[in-house]
Motif scaffolding. Structure first.
Motif, short mmCIF file in Angstrom:
data_model
loop_
_atom_site.label_atom_id
_atom_site.label_comp_id
_atom_site.label_asym_id
_atom_site.label_seq_id
_atom_site.Cartn_x
_atom_site.Cartn_y
_atom_site.Cartn_z
N ARG A 156 41.94 -4.85 102.08
CA ARG A 156 40.55 -5.27 101.79
C ARG A 156 39.57 -4.11 101.80
O ARG A 156 38.39 -4.27 102.09
CB ARG A 156 40.11 -6.36 102.77
CG ARG A 156 40.89 -7.64 102.63
CD ARG A 156 40.49 -8.69 103.64
NE ARG A 156 41.38 -9.85 103.57
CZ ARG A 156 41.67 -10.66 104.57
NH1 ARG A 156 41.14 -10.46 105.77
NH2 ARG A 156 42.49 -11.68 104.41
N ASN A 157 40.07 -2.91 101.54
CA ASN A 157 39.22 -1.71 101.55
C ASN A 157 38.60 -1.48 102.93
O ASN A 157 37.52 -0.92 103.05
CB ASN A 157 38.13 -1.81 100.48
CG ASN A 157 37.57 -0.44 100.11
OD1 ASN A 157 38.30 0.51 99.95
ND2 ASN A 157 36.26 -0.36 99.97
N TYR A 201 36.71 -7.44 92.25
CA TYR A 201 37.48 -6.72 93.25
C TYR A 201 38.23 -7.60 94.25
O TYR A 201 39.25 -7.19 94.78
CB TYR A 201 36.57 -5.79 94.04
CG TYR A 201 35.89 -4.74 93.20
CD1 TYR A 201 36.62 -3.78 92.51
CD2 TYR A 201 34.51 -4.71 93.07
CE1 TYR A 201 36.00 -2.82 91.73
CE2 TYR A 201 33.87 -3.76 92.30
CZ TYR A 201 34.62 -2.82 91.63
OH TYR A 201 34.01 -1.88 90.85
N CYS A 202 37.71 -8.77 94.55
CA CYS A 202 38.22 -9.46 95.73
C CYS A 202 38.70 -10.87 95.49
O CYS A 202 39.39 -11.43 96.33
CB CYS A 202 37.15 -9.48 96.80
SG CYS A 202 35.68 -10.41 96.30
N CYS A 242 38.99 0.45 96.18
CA CYS A 242 39.31 1.65 96.97
C CYS A 242 39.41 2.87 96.06
O CYS A 242 38.83 3.93 96.35
CB CYS A 242 40.61 1.42 97.73
SG CYS A 242 41.03 2.72 98.90
N ASN A 248 31.79 -4.38 102.11
CA ASN A 248 32.27 -3.52 101.02
C ASN A 248 31.74 -3.93 99.66
O ASN A 248 31.71 -3.11 98.74
CB ASN A 248 33.81 -3.54 100.99
CG ASN A 248 34.41 -2.62 102.04
OD1 ASN A 248 33.99 -1.48 102.18
ND2 ASN A 248 35.39 -3.12 102.78
N ASP A 292 34.32 -10.53 104.08
CA ASP A 292 33.58 -9.27 104.00
C ASP A 292 32.25 -9.35 104.74
O ASP A 292 31.31 -8.64 104.40
CB ASP A 292 33.34 -8.92 102.52
CG ASP A 292 32.92 -7.47 102.30
OD1 ASP A 292 33.44 -6.59 103.01
OD2 ASP A 292 32.06 -7.23 101.44
N ASP A 328 38.75 -13.37 98.42
CA ASP A 328 38.55 -12.64 99.67
C ASP A 328 37.10 -12.26 99.94
O ASP A 328 36.83 -11.57 100.92
CB ASP A 328 39.38 -11.35 99.66
CG ASP A 328 40.69 -11.48 100.43
OD1 ASP A 328 40.91 -12.53 101.05
OD2 ASP A 328 41.48 -10.53 100.41
N TRP A 388 41.36 -5.27 95.56
CA TRP A 388 40.84 -4.38 96.59
C TRP A 388 41.29 -2.94 96.36
O TRP A 388 40.55 -1.98 96.68
CB TRP A 388 41.30 -4.84 97.97
CG TRP A 388 40.63 -6.06 98.50
CD1 TRP A 388 41.21 -7.26 98.79
CD2 TRP A 388 39.24 -6.21 98.83
NE1 TRP A 388 40.28 -8.15 99.28
CE2 TRP A 388 39.05 -7.52 99.32
CE3 TRP A 388 38.14 -5.36 98.76
CZ2 TRP A 388 37.82 -8.00 99.73
CZ3 TRP A 388 36.90 -5.84 99.17
CH2 TRP A 388 36.75 -7.13 99.64
#
Length: 859
Positions: A843-844, A206-207, A639, A219, A214, A210, A635
């Motif tokens: 970034r959700n 997902y990231c 989401c 998340n 978090d 990144d 991200w």
């Protein structure tokens, strides 16, 4: 004869002694990493894979009572997420008692001074270190088996002092999924023309990179494990996260940070970082390492990832940064390639914080492993030598912060029960609880400072140890604008990440500040909040509140069951545009969904059919590319999945094939450079892209542009985030200009700030939104429609306020975007192009603006 009889007995006793000794040695023998993996950690062209590393740690646990291995659970893609504890066997047998002491030291409220002195004497320093959070930065995880082995096998005074005085918690891999991906990619390419190339896709589902952003929103599954371990179960006195940086500067960055620093941490934290950092740097120099830099390059005001958020938990949160190699392939660096020109490090020359420059030459993964191990050991060594000082300082920080909170102008924060999106407010409360904050919940209505707050409101006193975290997340904040953040001629230096991390603004939650300390007997929350949804049928069925983000999860779950849903376009009977209506549905299914989502199905007394329409859920394609992947795309996937949206990953080749309208109703382009979407890369970017195998090159080309235009003309919706606007404006010849384009930073500068806007919630794309609010602008485009014959094809959805735009962060040149469009839709043939300039699902984290994306799909 006696001698004859004595000899066999003597030999027998000797043999028994020898056998027992060898048996004891065999039982206590601890396998070295080199024996287990077949190579030295950090050896050229060798990477140990996570599954093998996991097996090694479990092997160590069998061989020593000084290590405890805990699998906190599966990672995002099912790999073990390990937390190791290494300490003396005596400490291991006394963990419950030591944990109790740790909690009293971290939060000494109500504890007598005599008890605290006893706890400081009896307690142990708790130190956390994590490795390779960024999976491409392989050194930390490769180093971790060797660090563990050394702690378990060395018998010198220094090691024994560490084991006796420190509880060392190690996360040997913060991103197990990425570690497996990177290792497999490297092993696939080693010995080929592609050896050492960065992986072409995200090294986390997902990231990607990144995941170190978090530490506040939690998340990711991995983040939640870490938060429970470090924010709730054990509060360390120091934490360090081991990273890599570029290949052509200093060899190793160690604490402290340089200026500016973020406000609201206890001043002792910043002193601790200098203390630990000086010891690390000294020991590195003592061990003969060159090119060590501290107090430069990385500012104390960074993002709210792990090493930058921990100071606000009263933890000395630090990072190290090693110059990188090409994974396990060494690199050669010429002296003239070495550069500086960064904060506190203007030239690659000797200075007080860089006293021993590295001259250049070969740089190996083994160099990284060795220096990271030295730094990791130094943290433990300093804490062990000064255990009582470390614990005493922890008490002082907690007491100081509690006192500051009690004396602050705003002493209490209330999150009222009455919210635009009450379920998102509850979601925010749960994030704060996972960060170890003390939160009370009102079990009855109360009045404070002439304001009435309903039962179910949440109350947070600032008079608690993590006051600094509360201030940063839940009150308006502004980035420093001073000589640390601007050059002599006034040019602003870009913050390391965003200029604000105000959670309540990102999530669209109303928080009220009180100037008095609200004394109440409201209960302290002991576990995460679970809002029970209810189901009550009316004469015409049910309705659900379209202001709730969770409504879209409910709609997706109902659509999966083929249940028809309608949506309100004009207000009637207390319903508002954007609310959803269900006329018929199995009661047991609604009850199941209400329990799962927390959203209530409310009684609908009557329906005015002319004011509603039947909902259609668009078939959605989400564009994904290679060249390292796109974190905004990752991200967006998270989401979508959190809210039950089905989507298809859409690659360049499928777009170029055309006939997209047969498969999709909505295509989403995450924020990206236009050339990364088209593949029309230039200069160095093109050369780097051409280094990859053909199958890992992407770009939709001219064929893809035409295919997307055909898709929209035939009724499709193209949604663009942020910088993808440039692609859409050019490809579709839109009469829209970005008013920030080409401006100097002294004219327009918005490096991640919340700006005030108006939402036109009469438009379907803004259904469920409030009349006004804030959006996250991260150097985002702002729009102006160029006058022409078809102005009516352009519809404004979100517009910036006319003045006083800044809510939190840093803004230069507000007149540039005042009254300009932040989001608009453009008719194109039978379809539309939706331009969302700001970070609608950043970034959700930006729950406040999720609906603007969801409304493009649920129509």
């Amino acid at each position: 004869m006696k001698n004859h009889l004595k000899t066999p007995v003597f030999l027998f006793l000797i043999s028994v002694f020898v056998l027992n000794t060898f048996s004891s040695i065999a039982q206590n023998k601890i396998t070295s990493p080199e024996e287990f993996f077949g190579f030295q950690m950090g050896a050229d062209y060798k990477l140990a894979r996570w599954d093998k590393i996991v097996n090694y740690f479990y092997e160590l646990e069998k061989q020593s009572d000084k290590i405890k291995v805990t699998n906190l659970g599966p990672s995002s893609e099912g790999h073990p997420f390990l937390l190791l504890l290494i300490s003396s066997s005596e400490n291991m047998a006394n963990l419950d008692r030591l944990q109790t002491i740790n909690k009293k030291i971290g939060d000494p409220r109500g504890v007598s001074e005599d008890s605290l002195k006893a706890y400081i004497k009896e307690g142990k320093a708790v130190i956390f270190e994590s490795m390779s959070l960024h999976a491409s930065e392989v050194g930390g995880t490769q180093m971790s088996p060797e660090l563990a082995y050394d702690l378990l096998t060395k018998d010198d005074e220094e090691t024994q002092r560490i084991l006796d005085n420190v509880l060392f918690f190690m996360v040997p891999c913060f991103n197990p999924d990425g570690q497996v991906m990177i290792t497999d990619w490297y092993n696939e390419t080693v010995g080929t023309d592609y050896e050492g190339l960065s992986m072409p896709y995200l090294y986390h589902k997902y990231c990607g990179h990144d995941n170190n952003r978090d530490g506040d929103y939690l998340n990711l599954q991995e983040s939640r494990y870490m938060a429970k371990a470090m924010y709730v179960d054990w509060q360390p006195q120091a934490y360090v996260d081991h990273h890599h940086m570029g290949s052509y500067g200093a060899r190793f960055y160690v604490p402290p940070y340089c200026d500016p620093i973020r406000p609201y941490a206890d001043p002792l934290v910043w002193r601790e970082l200098s203390w630990y950092g000086a010891h690390i740097a000294y020991k590195l120099e003592e061990d003969g390492f060159q090119g060590v830099l501290n107090a430069a390059q990385y500012a104390g005001w960074g993002h709210f990832g792990w090493h930058w958020i921990t100071p606000f938990h009263n933890i000395a949160g630090m990072l190290t940064e090693s110059a990188t190699a090409n994974y396990a392939t060494p690199v050669y660096v010429h002296p003239e390639q070495l550069r500086a020109n960064t904060r506190g490090f203007p030239e690659y020359e000797a200075q007080s914080t860089f006293s021993n420059p590295w001259p250049g030459g070969w740089w190996h993964l083994r160099d990284i492993v060795a220096q990271q191990k030295s730094s990791a050991w130094s943290i433990l060594d300093l804490a062990a030598r000064n255990k009582e000082t470390v614990l005493k300082t922890a008490v002082i920080k907690a007491q100081n912060q509690t006192k500051r909170g009690a004396e602050d102008n705003v002493k209490t924060l209330v999150i009222p029960a009455e919210q635009h999106d009450y379920l998102t407010a509850t979601k925010m409360i749960n994030k704060l609880l996972q960060s170890g904050l003390e939160i009370k919940k009102a079990n009855k209505q109360f009045v404070a400072e002439n304001r009435v707050f309903g039962a179910g409101s949440y109350v947070i006193s600032l008079a608690q140890p993590k006051m600094g975290l509360i201030k940063n997340l839940l009150t308006e904040t502004h980035y420093a604008d001073n000589s640390w953040t601007r050059s002599e001629n006034g040019v602003p230096y870009r913050p390391y990440d965003l200029a604000t991390h105000t959670m309540y603004e990102f999530m669209g939650v109303n928080v009220e500040g009180l100037h008095s300390d609200l004394i109440s007997d409201f209960p302290i929350l002991q576990e995460l909040e679970n809002v029970p949804g209810t189901v009550e049928k009316g004469n015409s069925g049910y309705w659900i509140d379209g202001k709730q983000n969770a409504a879209f999860l409910v709609v997706n779950l109902l659509q999966n069951e083929k249940i028809q849903i309608k949506r309100v376009d004009k207000a009637f009977e207390g319903l508002h545009p954007g609310d959803f209506i269900i006329e018929k549905a199995p009661a047991e299914k609604l009850n199941e969904i209400a329990v799962k989502t927390g959203l209530s199905f409310l009684p609908l007394s009557k329906i005015e059919q002319e004011k509603i329409h039947t909902v259609k859920r668009g078939r959605t394609g989400l564009f994904q590319r290679y060249y390292g992947g796109n974190m905004d795309e990752g991200w967006t996937r998270l989401c979508f999945e959190n809210f039950g949206f089905d989507y298809t990953t859409l690659m360049s080749e499928e777009i170029k094939e055309g006939s997209l309208k047969k498969k999709y109703d909505v295509i989403v382009l995450p924020s990206d450079r236009a050339e990364a979407i088209t593949g029309d890369l230039k200069g160095q970017n093109k050369l780097e892209a051409e280094e990859y195998p053909e199958k890992y090159r992407s770009g939709i080309g001219k064929e893809g542009v035409e295919a997307l235009k055909e898709f929209v003309k035939k009724g499709g919706t193209l949604v663009t985030f942020g910088n993808s606007f440039e692609f859409a404006a050019d490809a579709f010849n839109l009469k829209v200009a970005d008013v920030t384009n080409g401006l100097k930073s002294t004219e327009w500068f918005c490096p991640g700030s919340t700006l005030k806007v108006d939402f036109d919630n009469t438009q379907p794309l803004a259904y469920g939104m409030p009349d006004e609010g804030v959006v996250l602008n991260f150097s985002s485009p702002a729009f102006e429609v160029v006058p022409g014959r078809h102005n009516d094809d352009y519809t404004t959805i979100v517009r910036y306020k006319d003045k006083s735009l800044l809510k939190s962060g840093w803004l230069i040149g507000e007149k540039t975007v005042a009254k300009k469009q932040a989001m608009l839709s453009v008719k194109y043939g039978e379809g539309e192009v939706v331009l969302i300039g700001f970070r609608t699902q950043h970034r959700n984290q930006t729950d406040a603006t999720f609906k603007l994306l969801f409304n493009t799909i649920i129509r």
